[in-house]
Design a protein around this motif. Structure first.
Motif, short mmCIF file in Angstrom:
data_model
loop_
_atom_site.label_atom_id
_atom_site.label_comp_id
_atom_site.label_asym_id
_atom_site.label_seq_id
_atom_site.Cartn_x
_atom_site.Cartn_y
_atom_site.Cartn_z
N MET A 92 -35.18 -21.66 52.95
CA MET A 92 -34.18 -22.19 52.62
C MET A 92 -33.37 -21.23 51.43
O MET A 92 -34.23 -21.43 50.28
CB MET A 92 -34.18 -23.85 52.17
N ASN A 93 -32.30 -20.89 51.74
CA ASN A 93 -31.71 -20.08 50.76
C ASN A 93 -30.26 -20.72 50.12
O ASN A 93 -29.80 -21.64 51.07
CB ASN A 93 -31.44 -18.67 51.06
N ASN A 94 -29.77 -20.51 49.06
CA ASN A 94 -28.43 -21.14 48.75
C ASN A 94 -28.52 -22.63 48.83
O ASN A 94 -27.68 -23.05 49.35
CB ASN A 94 -27.37 -20.13 49.35
N LEU A 95 -29.53 -23.13 48.28
CA LEU A 95 -29.57 -24.68 48.23
C LEU A 95 -28.43 -25.52 47.46
O LEU A 95 -28.14 -24.83 46.61
CB LEU A 95 -30.94 -25.06 48.10
N LYS A 96 -28.07 -26.49 48.14
CA LYS A 96 -26.84 -27.30 47.68
C LYS A 96 -27.71 -28.75 47.50
O LYS A 96 -28.44 -29.13 48.41
CB LYS A 96 -25.79 -27.21 48.77
N PRO A 97 -26.94 -29.43 46.57
CA PRO A 97 -27.24 -30.64 46.14
C PRO A 97 -27.65 -31.62 47.58
O PRO A 97 -28.24 -32.55 47.75
CB PRO A 97 -26.22 -31.33 45.10
N GLU A 98 -26.48 -31.39 48.54
CA GLU A 98 -26.33 -32.14 49.61
C GLU A 98 -27.78 -31.84 50.73
O GLU A 98 -27.86 -32.60 51.74
CB GLU A 98 -25.01 -31.99 50.35
N ASP A 99 -28.42 -30.84 50.29
CA ASP A 99 -29.49 -30.51 51.12
C ASP A 99 -30.73 -31.51 50.53
O ASP A 99 -31.96 -31.48 51.39
CB ASP A 99 -30.04 -28.83 50.85
N THR A 100 -30.57 -32.26 49.70
CA THR A 100 -31.38 -33.01 49.20
C THR A 100 -32.10 -33.83 49.95
O THR A 100 -31.10 -34.76 50.78
CB THR A 100 -31.14 -33.80 47.97
N ALA A 101 -33.56 -34.15 50.53
CA ALA A 101 -33.59 -34.99 51.62
C ALA A 101 -35.27 -34.77 51.69
O ALA A 101 -35.97 -34.12 51.29
CB ALA A 101 -33.02 -34.45 53.06
N VAL A 102 -35.99 -35.76 52.46
CA VAL A 102 -37.26 -35.37 53.14
C VAL A 102 -37.11 -34.56 54.27
O VAL A 102 -36.36 -35.11 55.44
CB VAL A 102 -37.94 -36.82 53.36
N TYR A 103 -38.00 -33.45 54.29
CA TYR A 103 -37.97 -32.77 55.47
C TYR A 103 -39.05 -32.92 56.47
O TYR A 103 -40.25 -32.98 55.76
CB TYR A 103 -37.94 -31.00 54.86
N TYR A 104 -39.00 -33.00 57.42
CA TYR A 104 -39.99 -33.28 58.59
C TYR A 104 -40.22 -31.77 59.64
O TYR A 104 -39.07 -31.34 59.83
CB TYR A 104 -39.51 -34.41 59.23
N CYS A 105 -41.43 -31.66 59.97
CA CYS A 105 -41.39 -30.93 61.18
C CYS A 105 -42.05 -31.74 62.17
O CYS A 105 -42.53 -32.58 62.02
CB CYS A 105 -42.35 -29.59 60.93
N ALA A 106 -41.62 -31.27 63.52
CA ALA A 106 -42.05 -31.90 64.59
C ALA A 106 -42.18 -30.94 65.69
O ALA A 106 -41.82 -30.07 65.73
CB ALA A 106 -40.83 -33.05 65.02
N ALA A 107 -42.99 -31.50 66.95
CA ALA A 107 -43.10 -30.63 67.98
C ALA A 107 -42.70 -31.24 69.47
O ALA A 107 -42.73 -32.42 69.62
CB ALA A 107 -44.77 -30.29 68.20
N THR A 108 -42.11 -30.52 70.35
CA THR A 108 -41.63 -30.72 71.64
C THR A 108 -42.27 -29.68 72.53
O THR A 108 -42.23 -28.69 72.34
CB THR A 108 -40.36 -31.09 71.57
N ASN A 109 -42.34 -30.11 73.96
CA ASN A 109 -42.46 -28.99 74.77
C ASN A 109 -41.21 -28.77 75.32
O ASN A 109 -41.17 -28.01 76.51
CB ASN A 109 -43.52 -29.38 75.81
N LEU A 110 -39.91 -29.05 74.86
CA LEU A 110 -38.89 -28.78 75.28
C LEU A 110 -38.14 -27.81 74.23
O LEU A 110 -38.74 -27.49 73.20
CB LEU A 110 -37.85 -29.98 75.56
N ALA A 111 -36.98 -27.05 74.66
CA ALA A 111 -35.90 -26.36 73.75
C ALA A 111 -34.87 -27.33 73.44
O ALA A 111 -33.75 -27.31 74.00
CB ALA A 111 -35.73 -25.07 74.38
N THR A 112 -34.96 -27.90 72.42
CA THR A 112 -33.93 -29.07 72.13
C THR A 112 -33.95 -29.26 70.66
O THR A 112 -35.10 -29.14 69.80
CB THR A 112 -34.15 -30.43 72.84
N MET A 113 -32.91 -29.90 70.25
CA MET A 113 -32.83 -30.18 68.54
C MET A 113 -32.65 -31.68 68.77
O MET A 113 -32.53 -32.46 67.79
CB MET A 113 -31.58 -29.79 67.89
N GLU A 114 -32.79 -32.46 69.94
CA GLU A 114 -32.57 -33.90 70.00
C GLU A 114 -33.99 -34.52 69.68
O GLU A 114 -35.22 -34.51 69.94
CB GLU A 114 -32.41 -34.02 71.72
N ARG A 115 -33.70 -35.30 68.55
CA ARG A 115 -34.74 -36.00 67.61
C ARG A 115 -35.86 -36.68 68.69
O ARG A 115 -37.06 -36.63 68.59
CB ARG A 115 -34.22 -36.81 66.67
N ASP A 116 -35.27 -37.40 69.68
CA ASP A 116 -35.96 -38.09 70.61
C ASP A 116 -36.74 -37.61 71.40
O ASP A 116 -37.74 -38.19 72.19
CB ASP A 116 -35.26 -39.25 71.34
N ASP A 117 -36.62 -36.03 71.80
CA ASP A 117 -37.50 -35.47 72.46
C ASP A 117 -38.70 -34.92 71.77
O ASP A 117 -39.37 -34.17 72.35
CB ASP A 117 -36.48 -34.51 73.14
#
Length: 122
Positions: free
Chosen positions: A83-108
């Motif tokens: 992560m470069n050029n970070l902004k205050p709005e990037d403040t958050a808890v960051y999670y990684c997760a695994a799926t067997n699909l190619a998707t950004m859908e959280r529920d997958d």
């Protein structure tokens, strides 16, 4: 048992950089896409970007394009979020997760880490 463990979070000034790691175990990384998500206080968990299985192509949401880079190292069972050029709005808890699909859908996503805190503040 599948496990994902994030690390590398911390406090950084606006404009600074951080590199997060996601160490995976209990499953074959080659067979899964790995996504990065974040959740700020009072907000829903949102996608940041993901990297596909096999080809390792990376995709990003608008908030991350041009600033964040997802990469993977199968030899280390690890996926990274630079992560470069970070902004205050990037403040958050960051999670990684695994799926067997190619998707950004959280529920997958089937398997999740516990997250690492990123705080962008002067």
């Amino acid at each position: 048992q599948a496990q994902l463990v994030e690390s590398g979070g911390g406090l950084v000034q606006p404009g600074g950089s951080l590199s997060l790691s996601c160490l995976t175990s209990g499953f074959t990384l080659d067979y899964y896409a790995i996504g990065w998500f974040r959740q700020a206080p009072g907000k829903q968990r949102e996608g940041v970007g993901y990297i596909t299985k096999r080809t390792g192509a990376a995709y990003y949401t608008d908030s991350a394009k041009g600033r964040f880079t997802v990469s993977r190292d199968e030899s280390k069972n690890t996926v990274y979020l630079q992560m470069n050029n970070l902004k205050p709005e990037d403040t958050a808890v960051y999670y990684c997760a695994a799926t067997n699909l190619a998707t950004m859908e959280r529920d997958d996503y089937h398997y999740w880490g516990r997250g690492t805190q990123v705080t962008v503040s002067s």
